[in-house]
Design a protein around this motif. Structure first.
Motif, mmCIF file in Angstrom:
data_model
loop_
_atom_site.group_PDB
_atom_site.id
_atom_site.type_symbol
_atom_site.label_atom_id
_atom_site.label_comp_id
_atom_site.label_asym_id
_atom_site.label_seq_id
_atom_site.Cartn_x
_atom_site.Cartn_y
_atom_site.Cartn_z
ATOM 1 N N ILE A 164 65.567 16.635 25.472
ATOM 2 C CA ILE A 164 66.059 17.817 26.193
ATOM 3 C C ILE A 164 65.423 19.074 25.628
ATOM 4 C CG2 ILE A 164 68.099 19.253 26.559
ATOM 5 C CD1 ILE A 164 69.726 16.712 26.875
ATOM 6 N N ARG A 167 61.808 19.211 26.816
ATOM 7 C CA ARG A 167 61.736 19.576 28.231
ATOM 8 C C ARG A 167 61.990 21.073 28.411
ATOM 9 N NH1 ARG A 167 65.793 16.523 31.462
ATOM 10 N NH2 ARG A 167 64.559 14.768 30.742
ATOM 11 N N HIS A 168 62.977 21.595 27.699
ATOM 12 C CA HIS A 168 63.281 23.025 27.773
ATOM 13 C C HIS A 168 62.096 23.847 27.272
ATOM 14 C CE1 HIS A 168 65.612 26.677 27.809
ATOM 15 N NE2 HIS A 168 65.363 26.874 26.517
#
Length: 188
Positions: A164, A167-168
Motif C-alpha cells: 500500500i 502504491r501510494h
C-alpha cells in the motif's frame, strides 16, 4: 514504511498482545497449557532488521521502554531485551543471508530467549520453584506454536502495508511527473 506508520503498527500490536493476555490469561500455576504473546516484539524485529545497527538499538529501546511502561510493567526487562534482540537479529541477517528462513528462525529464537531469560533469572533468585521441563511443556511449547502462526500473519500484514505504501508513493510520483510535464509544456 514511514516512522509514523511504524510506531502506529507497533502500538496496535502491543494492544493486541494486551487483549490476548486479557482474554486468555497465562496459567502461572502450570496446571494447564498456556502461552504468552509477544506479537509486538516480533513485529519490531521484522520491521527493524534491515536498518543500521544504531537505528535497531534505539528503536528497540524506545519500543521496549514504552512496552514496559504501558503494557508489561516490568521496567528494565523489555528496555534491555528488545534492543539486544533487535541488534542480534540484524547482525545475524547481515552475517548470513537476507533469507526468510534465517529471519524466521532468528525471530522465533529471539521470542524463545525473551521467555527463557526471565525464567532463568527468576529460577536463579528462587522466585520460581517449577522445573524447566514443566515450565517448557506448560508455557513455552504453546508459545512457540502460537508465534509460528503469528509470524506468518505478520509477514502477510507487513507485506500488505509495504505494498500500500509503495502504491501510494508511485501514485504521488505519477502526479508530480504529470504536473511537471504540464508546467514544462506551458512554458514553451
Amino acid at each position: 514504511m514511514k516512522l509514523r506508520t511504524f510506531f502506529l503498527f507497533l502500538l496496535i500490536m502491543a494492544l493486541l498482545d494486551t487483549l490476548i493476555v486479557y482474554i486468555w490469561p497465562p496459567d502461572f500455576s502450570f496446571q494447564n497449557m498456556s502461552f504468552v504473546p509477544h506479537i509486538c516484539f516480533m513485529a519490531l524485529l521484522l520491521l527493524v532488521y534491515k536498518r543500521n545497527w544504531i537505528d535497531r538499538v534505539l528503536m528497540g529501546m524506545l519500543c521496549g521502554l514504552i512496552y514496559d511502561y504501558f503494557f508489561l510493567s516490568t521496567f528494565p526487562l523489555s528496555t534491555i531485551l528488545f534492543p539486544a534482540a533487535s541488534f542480534g537479529l540484524g547482525w545475524l541477517i547481515e552475517k548470513t543471508s537476507d533469507d526468510v528462513r534465517w529471519l524466521s528462525l532468528g525471530t522465533i529464537g529471539c521470542v524463545i530467549l525473551l521467555d527463557i531469560l526471565p525464567f532463568l533469572v527468576s529460577k536463579l533468585f528462587g522466585q520460581v520453584s517449577v522445573s524447566f521441563g514443566r515450565w517448557f511443556l506448560h508455557m513455552e511449547l504453546m508459545t512457540i506454536v502460537f508465534h509460528c502462526a503469528a509470524l506468518l500473519a505478520l509477514y502477510y500484514i507487513i507485506d500488505f502495508i509495504d505494498r500500500i505504501s509503495m502504491r501510494h508513493s508511485n501514485q504521488k510520483n505519477a502526479i508530480e511527473k504529470k504536473n511537471y510535464r504540464r508546467i514544462r509544456s506551458f512554458g514553451k
